[in-house]
Write a protein that holds these residues in place. Structure first.
Motif, PDB file in Angstrom:
ATOM      1  N   ASN A 118      -8.795   6.605  -2.472  1.00  0.00           N
ATOM      2  CA  ASN A 118      -9.874   6.947  -1.396  1.00  0.00           C
ATOM      3  C   ASN A 118      -9.367   7.228  -0.312  1.00  0.00           C
ATOM      4  OD1 ASN A 118     -12.249   7.043  -0.622  1.00  0.00           O
ATOM      5  ND2 ASN A 118     -12.977   4.877  -1.713  1.00  0.00           N
ATOM      6  N   LYS A 119      -8.414   6.615   0.114  1.00  0.00           N
ATOM      7  CA  LYS A 119      -7.780   6.900   1.490  1.00  0.00           C
ATOM      8  C   LYS A 119      -7.091   8.403   1.491  1.00  0.00           C
ATOM      9  CE  LYS A 119      -7.612   2.181   3.232  1.00  0.00           C
ATOM     10  NZ  LYS A 119      -6.622   1.184   3.816  1.00  0.00           N
ATOM     11  N   SER A 175       1.288   3.575  -3.385  1.00  0.00           N
ATOM     12  CA  SER A 175       0.657   4.769  -3.102  1.00  0.00           C
ATOM     13  C   SER A 175       1.898   6.006  -3.666  1.00  0.00           C
ATOM     14  CB  SER A 175       0.353   5.177  -1.528  1.00  0.00           C
ATOM     15  OG  SER A 175      -1.004   4.318  -1.359  1.00  0.00           O
ATOM     16  N   LYS A 221      -9.475  10.951   1.759  1.00  0.00           N
ATOM     17  CA  LYS A 221      -9.900  11.383   2.915  1.00  0.00           C
ATOM     18  C   LYS A 221      -8.460  12.013   3.764  1.00  0.00           C
ATOM     19  CE  LYS A 221     -13.291   7.706   3.194  1.00  0.00           C
ATOM     20  NZ  LYS A 221     -13.255   5.972   3.142  1.00  0.00           N
ATOM     21  N   SER A 222      -7.627  11.768   3.485  1.00  0.00           N
ATOM     22  CA  SER A 222      -6.529  12.388   4.397  1.00  0.00           C
ATOM     23  C   SER A 222      -6.005  13.975   3.804  1.00  0.00           C
ATOM     24  CB  SER A 222      -5.238  11.708   4.101  1.00  0.00           C
ATOM     25  OG  SER A 222      -5.766  10.386   4.461  1.00  0.00           O
ATOM     26  N   GLY A 228      -2.427   3.338   7.872  1.00  0.00           N
ATOM     27  CA  GLY A 228      -2.784   3.317   9.253  1.00  0.00           C
ATOM     28  C   GLY A 228      -1.462   3.968  10.018  1.00  0.00           C
ATOM     29  N   GLN A 282      -8.670   2.172  -4.318  1.00  0.00           N
ATOM     30  CA  GLN A 282      -8.967   2.120  -2.861  1.00  0.00           C
ATOM     31  C   GLN A 282      -7.864   2.999  -2.081  1.00  0.00           C
ATOM     32  OE1 GLN A 282      -9.032  -2.180  -1.525  1.00  0.00           O
ATOM     33  NE2 GLN A 282      -9.902  -2.675  -3.452  1.00  0.00           N
ATOM     34  N   SER A 298      -1.584   7.685   5.982  1.00  0.00           N
ATOM     35  CA  SER A 298      -2.966   7.643   5.488  1.00  0.00           C
ATOM     36  C   SER A 298      -3.321   6.209   4.696  1.00  0.00           C
ATOM     37  CB  SER A 298      -3.059   8.443   3.855  1.00  0.00           C
ATOM     38  OG  SER A 298      -4.204   8.468   3.192  1.00  0.00           O
ATOM     39  N   VAL A 299      -2.326   5.428   4.163  1.00  0.00           N
ATOM     40  CA  VAL A 299      -2.801   4.268   3.586  1.00  0.00           C
ATOM     41  C   VAL A 299      -2.557   2.934   4.406  1.00  0.00           C
ATOM     42  CG1 VAL A 299      -2.978   4.942   1.111  1.00  0.00           C
ATOM     43  CG2 VAL A 299      -0.784   3.940   2.270  1.00  0.00           C
ATOM     44  N   LYS A 315       0.968  -1.199  -0.050  1.00  0.00           N
ATOM     45  CA  LYS A 315      -0.014  -0.089  -0.089  1.00  0.00           C
ATOM     46  C   LYS A 315       0.851   1.190   0.027  1.00  0.00           C
ATOM     47  CE  LYS A 315      -3.605  -1.973   2.560  1.00  0.00           C
ATOM     48  NZ  LYS A 315      -4.206  -2.337   4.097  1.00  0.00           N
TER      49      LYS A 315
END
Lengths: 145, 145
Positions: A49-50, A10, A53-54, A87, A46, A84-85, A6
Motif C-alpha cells: 500500500n505504501k 519490502s 503511494k510512493s 518514513g 500494508q 516509502s515504508v 518493513k
DNA sequence: TCAAAACCTAGTAAAACGGTAGGTATTATG
DNA sequence: CATAATACCTACCGTTTTACTAGGTTTTGA
C-alpha cells in the motif's frame, strides 16, 4: 541505526516481484509473493500500500489482478523503497523537525547531517535492478549444487 | 536506520564532558552534565553506566567524585559510543544472528552487509575530539554575536 | 454469477523507548 | 566522626512502535 523489518521485507518482496515478472507484464498477486518470500500476506499488503503511494508499485484489482513495478527496476533506488515504508531515514528526529535552540544541539545536528548524507548516498545509488540481478545469479549457483 | 535518543544523548553528554574537563583531570558530576545538557540525571546515569562498561568512561565515587573520559578523546570513535548504548548498529537483525536459510535472504544479507560497512566506516572514522573542537568553535562564534 | 484478487479498517500482544523513584555504598571534608 | 555529595543499583511505568491478524468491501475477468 537499525531498520525495522518493513524495509527488509519490502526489499525482499520487490526483488521477488521484479524477478518473477522479468520480461513480462503480468500482474503478480500478493499471495504469490507471500508464498515465495514467506512474509504474511496481510503484512505485505500494508507495505505494498505504501509502495503504491510512493509510485513504486502499480496494481490491478479483480481477477488476474496483482502488482507490477511502476517503473523499470533500474529507476527504483533502494532509498526510495526504504523511505516509502519506514518514513524518514535520518538517524535522529531533530534532523526532520528542526527542534533545537541551543548550540550544543546545533553541533550534533551538523554531525548527524554528515552521517545522514553518507547513508543516503549509499542507498540512493543502489538500484533495484542490481539486486534482482544478484538474486538471479545466486539462484543459478544454488541450482547447480 | 534511526538512532534512538540514547546515541544522541550520549554523544552530547560526552562532548560536554570532554569540553568541561579540557586540560584538567577533574571529575565531572552527573548533575553538572545534566544541567548543561538538559538531559535528566537518571537517564544519563543509565547511559554512563553502559559507557563505563565499554571503557569509554571512568568514575570516582564519593564526594568530589564524578566521571572522566577513560582515554584521550582522539581515541574514542563515535561508533564505539553508539554501539555502547544502542547495541548493534547493523541495519537488520539477521546480520547479527545469522538466522537465514534461504537464498533470497542471503541476497539481502549481502546487500545489508554492504550498507553496514559503509555506515561503520563513517562513524568509526569520526572521533570525539573532533566534535569537542567543533563545539568549542561554535561556542566562540555564539559569544561574539 | 462467481471466484480471485486488491482494498480497507480495526484490533492486539509484545517489545522498545524514555524516562522516574527511591534506595545503598563510598568518599572527602569540617 | 558526622555529614553532604556523589556514584551505583533496582525496579517500575506510561507511551509508542512493531509486527502482525481478522474480517470485511469492492473490483474484475471468465
Amino acid at each position: 541505526m537499525r531498520l525495522s523489518t518493513k524495509g527488509r521485507y519490502s526489499l525482499e518482496a520487490l526483488v521477488m516481484l521484479g524477478f518473477l515478472s522479468q520480461g513480462m507484464h503480468a500482474n503478480i498477486s500478493l499471495k504469490h509473493i507471500s508464498q515465495e518470500t514467506e512474509i504474511s500476506e496481510g503484512y505485505l499488503e500494508q507495505l505494498f500500500n505504501k509502495l503504491k503511494k510512493s509510485e513504486i508499485l502499480i496494481s490491478k484489482r479483480g481477477k488476474d489482478g496483482g502488482y507490477q513495478l511502476a517503473k523499470p527496476p533500474s529507476d527504483i533506488t533502494i532509498g526510495s523503497i526504504f523511505r516509502s515504508v519506514e518514513g524518514s531515514l535520518s538517524p535522529v528526529k531533530c534532523l526532520d523537525t528542526d527542534c533545537c535552540d541551543r548550540s550544543e544541539f546545533c553541533l550534533t545536528r551538523c554531525f548527524w547531517t554528515e552521517i545522514n548524507d553518507e547513508i543516503n548516498q549509499v542507498i540512493d545509488t543502489l538500484v533495484l535492478s542490481e539486486l534482482i540481478e544478484t538474486y538471479r545469479k545466486n539462484l543459478a549457483i544454488g541450482d547447480k549444487s
